[in-house]
Design an enzyme around this catalytic site. Structure first.
Site, PDB file in Angstrom:
ATOM      1  N   LEU A 153      -8.847  50.405 -33.872  1.00 13.65           N
ATOM      2  CA  LEU A 153      -9.580  50.426 -32.464  1.00 13.65           C
ATOM      3  C   LEU A 153      -9.788  51.895 -32.140  1.00 13.65           C
ATOM      4  CD1 LEU A 153      -6.818  48.235 -30.677  1.00 13.65           C
ATOM      5  CD2 LEU A 153      -9.102  47.608 -31.960  1.00 13.65           C
ATOM      6  N   LYS A 207      -5.019  51.963 -43.790  1.00 10.87           N
ATOM      7  CA  LYS A 207      -4.999  52.502 -42.757  1.00 10.87           C
ATOM      8  C   LYS A 207      -5.186  54.085 -42.734  1.00 10.87           C
ATOM      9  CE  LYS A 207      -4.499  53.586 -38.239  1.00 10.87           C
ATOM     10  NZ  LYS A 207      -5.245  53.350 -36.991  1.00 10.87           N
ATOM     11  N   PHE A 252     -20.268  58.673 -38.098  1.00  5.56           N
ATOM     12  CA  PHE A 252     -19.412  59.843 -38.155  1.00  5.56           C
ATOM     13  C   PHE A 252     -20.031  61.112 -39.018  1.00  5.56           C
ATOM     14  CE2 PHE A 252     -15.298  58.543 -36.419  1.00  5.56           C
ATOM     15  CZ  PHE A 252     -15.700  57.380 -35.799  1.00  5.56           C
ATOM     16  N   HIS A 254     -21.822  63.148 -36.987  1.00 10.07           N
ATOM     17  CA  HIS A 254     -22.078  64.041 -35.764  1.00 10.07           C
ATOM     18  C   HIS A 254     -21.547  65.252 -35.945  1.00 10.07           C
ATOM     19  CE1 HIS A 254     -24.645  60.704 -34.202  1.00 10.07           C
ATOM     20  NE2 HIS A 254     -23.331  60.104 -34.439  1.00 10.07           N
ATOM     21  N   ALA A 255     -22.194  66.355 -35.924  1.00 10.91           N
ATOM     22  CA  ALA A 255     -21.354  67.672 -35.884  1.00 10.91           C
ATOM     23  C   ALA A 255     -20.766  68.006 -34.542  1.00 10.91           C
ATOM     24  CB  ALA A 255     -22.409  68.819 -36.479  1.00 10.91           C
ATOM     25  N   GLY A 260     -10.642  65.428 -32.554  1.00 11.80           N
ATOM     26  CA  GLY A 260      -9.288  65.492 -31.962  1.00 11.80           C
ATOM     27  C   GLY A 260      -8.945  64.129 -31.735  1.00 11.80           C
ATOM     28  N   CYS A 263      -5.253  59.791 -33.135  1.00 11.96           N
ATOM     29  CA  CYS A 263      -5.285  59.274 -34.501  1.00 11.96           C
ATOM     30  C   CYS A 263      -5.624  60.330 -35.648  1.00 11.96           C
ATOM     31  CB  CYS A 263      -6.111  58.153 -34.733  1.00 11.96           C
ATOM     32  SG  CYS A 263      -5.256  56.570 -33.704  1.00 11.96           S
ATOM     33  N   LYS A 266      -3.160  63.111 -36.239  1.00 10.21           N
ATOM     34  CA  LYS A 266      -1.825  62.834 -36.469  1.00 10.21           C
ATOM     35  C   LYS A 266      -1.765  62.095 -37.871  1.00 10.21           C
ATOM     36  CE  LYS A 266      -0.284  58.540 -34.461  1.00 10.21           C
ATOM     37  NZ  LYS A 266      -0.005  57.564 -35.125  1.00 10.21           N
TER      38      LYS A 266
HETATM   39  C1  UDX Z   1     -10.012  56.610 -34.376  1.00  8.23           C
HETATM   40  C2  UDX Z   1     -10.736  55.523 -35.317  1.00  8.23           C
HETATM   41  O1  UDX Z   1     -12.272  55.568 -35.309  1.00  8.23           O
HETATM   42  C3  UDX Z   1     -10.258  54.063 -35.079  1.00  8.23           C
HETATM   43  O2  UDX Z   1     -10.512  53.356 -36.109  1.00  8.23           O
HETATM   44  C4  UDX Z   1      -8.449  54.438 -35.272  1.00  8.23           C
HETATM   45  O3  UDX Z   1      -8.080  53.310 -35.300  1.00  8.23           O
HETATM   46  C5  UDX Z   1      -8.106  55.336 -34.519  1.00  8.23           C
HETATM   47  O4  UDX Z   1      -8.675  56.691 -34.498  1.00  8.23           O
HETATM   48  P1  UDX Z   1     -10.432  57.361 -32.068  1.00  8.23           P
HETATM   49  O5  UDX Z   1      -9.655  58.443 -32.310  1.00  8.23           O
HETATM   50  O6  UDX Z   1     -10.330  56.434 -30.674  1.00  8.23           O
HETATM   51  O7  UDX Z   1     -10.504  56.350 -33.357  1.00  8.23           O
HETATM   52  O8  UDX Z   1     -11.970  57.921 -31.804  1.00  8.23           O
HETATM   53  P2  UDX Z   1     -13.339  58.274 -32.656  1.00  8.23           P
HETATM   54  O9  UDX Z   1     -14.326  57.658 -32.134  1.00  8.23           O
HETATM   55  O10 UDX Z   1     -12.946  57.974 -34.111  1.00  8.23           O
HETATM   56  O11 UDX Z   1     -13.289  59.932 -32.549  1.00  8.23           O
HETATM   57  C6  UDX Z   1     -12.357  60.676 -33.122  1.00  8.23           C
HETATM   58  C7  UDX Z   1     -12.730  62.335 -33.078  1.00  8.23           C
HETATM   59  O12 UDX Z   1     -13.734  62.592 -33.913  1.00  8.23           O
HETATM   60  C8  UDX Z   1     -13.252  62.500 -31.674  1.00  8.23           C
HETATM   61  O13 UDX Z   1     -12.637  63.862 -31.323  1.00  8.23           O
HETATM   62  C9  UDX Z   1     -14.826  62.449 -31.860  1.00  8.23           C
HETATM   63  O14 UDX Z   1     -15.406  63.626 -30.930  1.00  8.23           O
HETATM   64  C10 UDX Z   1     -14.819  63.005 -33.354  1.00  8.23           C
HETATM   65  N1  UDX Z   1     -16.043  62.672 -33.850  1.00  8.23           N
HETATM   66  C11 UDX Z   1     -16.257  61.181 -34.192  1.00  8.23           C
HETATM   67  C12 UDX Z   1     -16.840  63.863 -34.287  1.00  8.23           C
HETATM   68  O15 UDX Z   1     -16.594  64.960 -33.967  1.00  8.23           O
HETATM   69  N2  UDX Z   1     -18.225  63.451 -35.031  1.00  8.23           N
HETATM   70  C13 UDX Z   1     -18.496  62.118 -35.226  1.00  8.23           C
HETATM   71  O16 UDX Z   1     -19.403  61.827 -35.941  1.00  8.23           O
HETATM   72  C14 UDX Z   1     -17.696  61.192 -34.936  1.00  8.23           C
END
Ligand code: UDX
Length: 448
Positions: A153, A207, A252, A254-255, A260, A263, A266
């Site tokens: 999620l 996971k 994923f 996007h620079a 952070g 998830c 950790k």
């Molecule tokens: C993530 C996973 O996507 C999810 O499947 C898992 O179970 C929990 O961890 P979440 O931490 O809620 O979810 O956020 P996510 O949208 O994945 O973004 C995580 C971090 O990556 C954010 O800091 C976001 O800004 C960064 N990010 C994400 C980028 O810098 N670039 C991207 O292209 C995508």
């Protein structure tokens, strides 16, 4: 069917509520009596779009209940989900399983008929077996199976992710447990959501490997962004060109200021630890952890450079504290690294966030908290966009130009278009896109 969900944190509450939406009777249980009381009164402890309404709907429908009493939650339950926290241990970064084992012991005392115990918490490889041992030791006659069923999620999109997942992973060797899991996820099964039936160990690895892979992808594009800056490439074009290759995919890529959240930081650390423990070093992931930490820190240098080499006594306006939009979660947010770095370089910080300010106030000091973006940027020497909230995407740039002291914007999420900002006369620094020098893209200066 009926299930109990142990732990009303992010995962437990979202999963329990969504299972209720699937038509299942759900009792969510938590030791925190205050939290349960608030949930009974419709007060949701986390910010997640749509969750409050869905909880209210399911409570009203009589399918979702809250209690502090585990025995009550397990009465007649086909399955019990363990969705307690597994925070990284302060000693070595490994997931701390104290709460998981505590829950398992208590569950053991309350098993009556055949019960499936489902691990939803993110746990190291081998935990399903260890939970089995804990339950067996506490209640040798119990009739049960332990299943690993990781969650995927995303905060801010959790309900949609639960209702329309890319896949559901079920790790167990018991056919009886599989049948229960199939039944629980039946609405998705009918929608042809792929169900990956595998062993508990593979499920547990899936996971960590999924989250770590996404963290690798982000970190990879962040380093490519650095290269783009050095050679006047454009990381958005590069990401598009790469992402159209079906084997790579556009998501994923996007620079930004570094990942952070609760998830990725950790789980990457935990995977490195698991690899070390089993003599299967995860060197790529270790490198990603190091590169990401350094990247968050380096964002402050970027701001300082954009301000001409010093931020001493300058007012820096920070837009966005949450680690990403649509959440009040600030765990491991880049803002928590960038702001103190700027403060120790002498900057005065004004900041805003649509929902994360209450959390931010608890951990950030000497910040002038403002009610919105315009109040924050008033008289600022530089504006730093840290989180790409919709509120910050459509700022009225005429108004911004009037309010700020210096027309300098550091956009760490690339939400504005470079030529437009250039035309408006902003000193605009973004990520992986040609830097502006005296209002002109570096490439244009070289071409002239
Ligand atoms: C993530 C996973 O996507 C999810 O499947 C898992 O179970 C929990 O961890 P979440 O931490 O809620 O979810 O956020 P996510 O949208 O994945 O973004 C995580 C971090 O990556 C954010 O800091 C976001 O800004 C960064 N990010 C994400 C980028 O810098 N670039 C991207 O292209 C995508």
């Amino acid at each position: 069917m009926k299930i109990g969900v142990v732990g009303t944190g992010y995962v437990g509450l979202v999963s329990g509520t969504c299972f209720a939406e699937f038509g299942i009777d759900v009792i969510c249980v938590d030791k925190d009596a205050g939290k349960i009381e608030r949930l009974k009164n419709g007060i949701i402890p986390i910010y997640e779009p749509g969750l409050e309404d869905l909880v209210a709907k399911q409570v009203k429908a009589g399918r979702l209940h809250f209690t502090t009493n585990l025995a009550e939650a397990m009465e007649g339950a086909d399955a019990v989900f363990i969705a307690v926290g597994t925070p990284p241990s302060v000693i070595d970064g490994q997931a701390d399983l104290t709460y998981v084992f505590e829950a398992a012991k208590e569950i053991a005392q309350n098993i009556k008929g055949y019960t499936v115990i489902v691990n939803k918490s993110t746990v190291p490889v081998g935990t399903a077996r260890r939970v089995t041992d804990v339950i067996r030791a506490a209640n040798p006659n119990a009739d049960f199976d332990v299943v690993s069923n990781p969650e995927f999620l995303r905060e801010g999109a959790a309900i949609d992710d639960f209702m329309r997942p890319d896949r559901v992973v079920v790790g167990t060797t018991s056919e009886r447990a599989r049948a229960v899991m199939r039944e629980l996820y039946r609405p998705l099964y009918i929608n042809e959501t792929p169900m990956v039936m595998t062993t508990p160990e593979s499920s547990e690895i899936i996971k960590y490997a999924s989250n770590a892979f996404l963290a690798v992808k982000i970190t990879f594009i962040n380093e490519i962004a650095n290269l783009c800056e050095a050679v006047d490439g454009n990381v958005q074009d590069v990401a598009k060109g790469m992402g159209l290759d079906g084997r790579i995919g556009s998501k994923f890529l996007h620079a930004g200021p570094g990942y952070g959240g609760s998830c990725f930081p950790k789980d990457t650390l935990a995977l490195v630890q698991i690899g070390e423990q089993h003599k299967a070093p995860q060197t790529i992931v270790q490198t990603v952890v190091d590169v990401n930490n350094a990247r968050q820190k380096s964002m402050a240098d970027r701001v300082i450079a954009a301000c001409g080499g010093s931020v001493k006594d300058k007012k820096i306006a920070v837009l966005g504290i949450a680690f990403k939009p649509n959440t009040d979660d600030i765990r491991e947010a880049p803002s928590l690294v960038i702001i103190p770095e700027l403060q120790s370089a002498g900057a005065k910080i004004a900041a805003t966030d649509p929902v994360a300010m209450d959390n931010a106030k608890k951990v950030l000091n000497n910040v002038e908290w403002c009610e919105d973006a315009y109040a924050t940027i008033k008289d600022a020497d530089a504006v730093v966009i840290v989180t790409e909230w919709n509120e910050f995407r459509g700022l009225n740039m005429d108004k911004v130009a009037d309010l700020v002291k210096t027309k300098c914007i550091i956009d760490l999420r690339n939400i504005y278009k470079l030529p437009e900002m250039e035309e408006r006369g902003f000193h605009y620094v973004s990520i992986g896109r040609p830097a502006l020098i005296d209002g002109k893209a570096a490439s244009k200066i070289r071409a002239a």
